[in-house]
Write an enzyme that holds these catalytic residues in place. Structure first.
Site, short mmCIF file in Angstrom:
data_model
loop_
_atom_site.label_atom_id
_atom_site.label_comp_id
_atom_site.label_asym_id
_atom_site.label_seq_id
_atom_site.Cartn_x
_atom_site.Cartn_y
_atom_site.Cartn_z
N TYR A 141 0.79 -1.14 0.06
CA TYR A 141 -0.12 -0.02 0.02
C TYR A 141 0.99 1.15 -0.17
O TYR A 141 0.27 2.34 -0.23
CB TYR A 141 -1.02 0.12 1.35
N LYS A 191 3.21 -15.49 1.41
CA LYS A 191 3.07 -16.20 0.29
C LYS A 191 4.41 -16.29 -0.44
O LYS A 191 4.92 -16.03 -1.56
CB LYS A 191 2.21 -15.23 -0.70
N ASP A 223 -3.52 -18.00 0.77
CA ASP A 223 -4.58 -18.40 0.26
C ASP A 223 -5.31 -19.90 1.08
O ASP A 223 -6.31 -19.69 1.23
CB ASP A 223 -4.50 -18.97 -1.23
N ASP A 247 -5.44 -6.61 5.77
CA ASP A 247 -6.57 -6.05 5.44
C ASP A 247 -7.55 -6.94 5.03
O ASP A 247 -8.96 -7.01 5.71
CB ASP A 247 -6.11 -5.16 4.33
N ASP A 251 -11.05 -8.66 7.51
CA ASP A 251 -12.41 -8.47 7.27
C ASP A 251 -13.16 -9.75 7.19
O ASP A 251 -14.28 -9.67 7.80
CB ASP A 251 -12.61 -7.44 6.04
#
Ligand code: NAD
Length: 359
Positions: A141, A191, A223, A247, A251
């Site tokens: 980000y 990852k 994943d 993030d 959620d």
């Protein structure tokens, strides 16, 4: 020494929910909590008065505060401000940046009384208690270079996923220390089969693990973590991950609990100074109606007491009061179900304060 607390109600339902949370803070003061409580403007409310979402006065107060309690910012009223730097959310991002709040703690707790509200089967989520530790100021980000440019006759968008060892180590320590205080299980999500930046992430977590021998460290690809979160979420205790994965996963974890109105969060810097806020937004659709759920904000006060003010007993007392009120069948409209009693924001505040006092 008297510590400072800054309350930033913000926009939408923010003033209604922080008013109830502030009452709990005052009740804590009466039980010996040595704090001075002030308030300030942030977001749209600040824009309306000062023409900017993070006025200098608010920033100064924020820097001086040990804990900041934020309601929420934003709403349709300010969505048309052309200068993006003046939008309400920039006020929030500004506080995070100026205070260096790199460690985001996002608990996902399913109260047994609310397990029916989850989109998963109650037996999968009842008693769920996960802490997601998300790096908040680095990663893709914020990485440079970034942009959209013309290359070989077409537009190309690009971002940079970058973490330095020191950034990884800093968030890793927050997570290991958190695991030490809980069930001593830490799952680092990356990852590393595809991204070099997360190969480094994994190496640093492994190195840190030798300093925390009481914590059992495991690794999971993002994943798989997403899959496991909805398959068997109770396998997790503390999860640590970078900004973007955190993030998304936080959620998803929030939704396991059934109500966004119940979830607090914390963002901490290296000195333990922190901003505490509910995970939900400013809910403009219900603002001013005295129906919003104040519990996420009240539970954010409990997190502040635990993580910035070193008052775990008072924090537990607040959490117990919330549990008691739920046991008594009181619900705001967002978490109401058959057989419960729907109450207003203020009545919920009254009930939590009373349960806090009664203990
Ligand atoms: P939201 O979380 O505000 O609302 C989503 C839905 O959940 C709405 O139906 C709302 O009524 C309900 N809801 C949220 N909190 C509730 C509560 N405490 N009690 C009862 N119901 C509740 O998300 P949104 O609608 O996407 O965003 C609204 C505004 O909030 C936008 O301007 C957005 O930018 C802003 N926002 C701010 C923050 C923040 O300040 N940290 C975070 C997310 C969104």
């Amino acid at each position: 020494m008297t510590q400072k607390i800054l309350v930033l109600p913000g926009d939408g339902i923010g003033p209604e929910i922080t008013a109830q949370a502030s009452r709990i803070l005052v009740a804590c003061q009466a039980r010996g909590l040595d704090v001075e409580i002030d308030d300030g403007l942030l977001g749209g409310a600040a824009y309306d008065v000062h023409g900017e979402p993070l006025p200098a006065e608010t920033l100064e107060k924020a820097k001086a505060a040990r804990g900041i309690l934020l309601g929420a910012v934003g709403g349709p009223k300010w969505d048309t401000i052309e200068d993006l730097a003046k939008r309400p959310e920039k006020g929030l991002l500004g506080v995070r940046k100026q205070l260096g709040l790199f460690g985001n703690l996002r608990p996902a707790i399913t109260y047994p009384q609310l397990a029916q509200a989850s989109s998963l089967k109650p037996e999968l989520v009842a008693g769920l208690d996960i802490m997601i530790v998300r790096e908040l100021t680095g990663g893709i980000y914020f990485g440079q270079p970034r942009g959209i440019e013309e290359r070989d006759g077409e537009r190309v968008g690009f971002n940079t996923y970058v973490y330095s060892e020191s950034e990884i180590e800093r968030i890793g320590r927050v997570a290991f220390e958190m695991a030490q205080k809980r069930d001593k299980k830490l799952c680092s999500v990356d990852k590393a089969n595809v991204l070099e930046v997360t190969i480094l992430w994994r190496e640093v977590m492994e190195r840190l693990a030798s300093e925390y021998p009481d914590v059992e460290l495991s690794h999971m690809y993002v994943d798989n973590a997403a899959m496991q979160l909805v398959r068997a979420p109770k396998q997790f205790d503390v999860v640590v991950t970078g900004n973007m994965f955190g993030d998304i996963l936080s959620d998803a974890a929030a939704m396991l609990t059934g109500s966004i109105g119940m979830l607090p969060s914390a963002s901490l810097n290296e000195s333990g100074q922190g901003m505490y806020e509910p995970c939900h937004g400013s809910a403009p659709d219900i603002a001013g109606q005295n129906v919003a759920n104040p519990l996420a904000t009240i539970l954010s006060v409990a997190m502040m007491l635990r993580y910035s003010l070193n008052e775990p007993a008072l924090a537990s007392r607040i959490e117990k009061a919330v549990g008691k009120v739920l046991d008594d069948g009181l619900r705001t409209a967002d978490i109401a179900s058959q057989g419960t009693r729907t109450v207003s924001t203020t009545a919920m505040g009254d009930a939590v304060v009373a349960a806090f006092e009664r203990q």
